[in-house]
Design an enzyme around this catalytic site. Structure first.
Site, short mmCIF file in Angstrom:
data_model
loop_
_atom_site.label_atom_id
_atom_site.label_comp_id
_atom_site.label_asym_id
_atom_site.label_seq_id
_atom_site.Cartn_x
_atom_site.Cartn_y
_atom_site.Cartn_z
N CYS A 1 0.85 -1.19 0.00
CA CYS A 1 0.00 0.00 0.00
C CYS A 1 0.89 1.24 0.00
CB CYS A 1 -0.91 0.01 1.24
SG CYS A 1 -2.24 1.22 1.11
N CYS B 1 -3.75 6.16 0.04
CA CYS B 1 -3.26 4.85 -0.42
C CYS B 1 -2.86 4.86 -1.89
CB CYS B 1 -4.31 3.78 -0.15
SG CYS B 1 -4.77 3.69 1.59
N LYS C 1 -12.39 -4.73 1.68
CA LYS C 1 -11.86 -3.87 2.74
C LYS C 1 -12.78 -2.67 2.87
CE LYS C 1 -7.91 -1.17 4.22
NZ LYS C 1 -6.48 -0.88 4.05
N LYS D 1 -12.14 -7.40 5.81
CA LYS D 1 -11.55 -6.53 6.82
C LYS D 1 -12.41 -5.29 7.04
CE LYS D 1 -7.57 -3.60 7.36
NZ LYS D 1 -6.47 -2.96 6.70
C1 PBG Z 1 -3.13 0.22 4.80
C2 PBG Z 1 -3.75 -0.59 5.85
C3 PBG Z 1 -4.60 -0.20 6.90
C4 PBG Z 1 -4.77 -1.32 7.69
C5 PBG Z 1 -4.08 -2.36 7.08
N1 PBG Z 1 -3.48 -1.90 5.94
C6 PBG Z 1 -5.14 1.12 7.29
C7 PBG Z 1 -6.10 1.85 6.47
O1 PBG Z 1 -6.57 1.39 5.43
O2 PBG Z 1 -6.36 2.98 6.85
C8 PBG Z 1 -5.55 -1.38 8.97
C9 PBG Z 1 -5.14 -2.45 9.92
C10 PBG Z 1 -5.63 -2.27 11.31
O3 PBG Z 1 -6.41 -1.37 11.65
O4 PBG Z 1 -5.22 -3.09 12.14
N2 PBG Z 1 -3.94 0.69 3.82
#
Ligand code: PBG
Length: 324
Positions: free
Chosen positions: A120, A130, A195, A248
């Site tokens: 990312c 991102c 996600k 997620k």
């Molecule tokens: C990166 C990413 C994020 C998380 C995992 N990869 C943060 C986001 O999208 O803001 C979150 C993981 C967590 O909260 O434990 N893009």
């Protein structure tokens, strides 16, 4: 036939009976431990909103990885806190970036661990989004080559699995193509396919120093209200070449996990994210919840809903409790 012939309590009378008929068996073998790599040597700094989780330099990462291995956990996922940031997250593709060096250090230590990397830009861009910004928007197609280059650099450093979490359209195909062009046909892709744009990432943004400096992630992460769309995202990522998919966060999306598990024949992971961890930790510290009990219940619930593996900051504790 019902009561009094039917008495479900008959099978709950003793631990031996309950154990015999248990439908879900949580084991350490299905838990992945997330870790945050920072520059330097001998650095180990606790994340205030995530007690027990640290930002650490590569040498310290290796030490904790030894512990992770000895607990019977199968692997780790790495996030990077780079030395510098810019508008395009350029440093994320560098052979001597923080994550790349940490992978090499883990490999050198000859640990029996799967090394997964988060792919990312948000940890590497000065604006915290991102993807790259054009005309005030996160530009999809211009971001793809950077993500692919980042994944390639992780593969070169020795990663087993790359896990794109950016939510750009087409990133799995771009990464697969680049990996294959460079003969990394065997490196697997775990797509953060469904996600959601979630408030539960709050503590992570402190841990990874990746909060967006303007706006939010709603134009690329999914709307929490949508379920059918998750199936579409998963289908697209699989078409593009994802080997495994992820949902997620986990707890508010157990229905999504179940639907994805039922609709597709690939391994499905769940990310029990930072905010889910922080809530349990905070309540446990106040004495409001029995931490061991609720963690094992949460992880069992996520597995029961359909997860074949779970990324969780509770992994080390859970592995200890499951052994005892
Ligand atoms: C990166 C990413 C994020 C998380 C995992 N990869 C943060 C986001 O999208 O803001 C979150 C993981 C967590 O909260 O434990 N893009």
């Amino acid at each position: 036939m019902s009561f009094p012939t039917q008495r479900p309590r008959r099978l709950r009378r003793s631990e031996a009976l309950r154990d015999l008929v248990r439908e879900t068996r949580l084991t350490a073998a299905g838990l992945i431990y997330p870790m945050f790599v920072c520059p330097g040597m001998n650095v180990r700094k606790e994340v205030s909103s995530m007690p027990g989780v640290h930002q650490q330099s590569a040498d310290q990462i290796v030490e904790e990885c030894r512990e992770v291995e000895s607990l019977g956990l199968p692997g780790v996922i790495l996030f990077g806190l780079p030395e510098s940031k810019d508008a395009r997250g350029t440093i994320s593709t560098s052979a001597d970036g923080v994550v790349q060096r940490a992978i090499e250090a883990i490999r050198k230590a000859k640990l029996e661990l799967l090394v997964i990397t988060d792919v990312c830009l948000c940890e590497y861009t000065d604006h915290g989004h991102c993807g790259v910004i054009e005309n005030g928007n996160v530009a999809n197609d211009q971001t793809l080559p950077i993500l692919a280059a980042q994944a390639l650099s992780h593969a070169r450093a020795g990663a087993d699995i790359v896990a794109p979490s950016d939510m750009m359209d087409g990133r799995v195909a771009a990464i697969r193509e680049t990996l294959d062009q460079h003969k990394f046909n065997d490196i697997a892709i775990l797509a953060y396919a469904a996600k959601y744009c979630s408030g539960f990432y709050g503590p992570f943004r402190e841990a990874a120093d990746s909060a967006p400096q303007f706006g939010d992630r709603r134009s690329y992460q999914m709307d929490p209200a949508n379920a059918r769309e998750a199936l579409k995202e998963v289908a697209l990522d699989l078409e593009e070449g994802a080997d495994m998919v992820m949902v997620k966060p986990a707890l508010p999306y157990l229905d999504i996990l179940r639907r994805v598990r039922d609709a597709f024949e690939v391994p499905v992971g769940a990310y029990n994210v930072s905010g889910e961890y922080a809530m349990v930790k905070a309540a446990a510290q106040k004495g409001w919840l029995d931490e061991k009990r609720v963690v094992l219940e949460i992880l069992t619930g996520i597995q029961r809903a359909g997860a074949n593996f779970i990324l969780t900051y509770h992994a080390k504790d859970a592995a200890r409790w499951l052994k005892a």
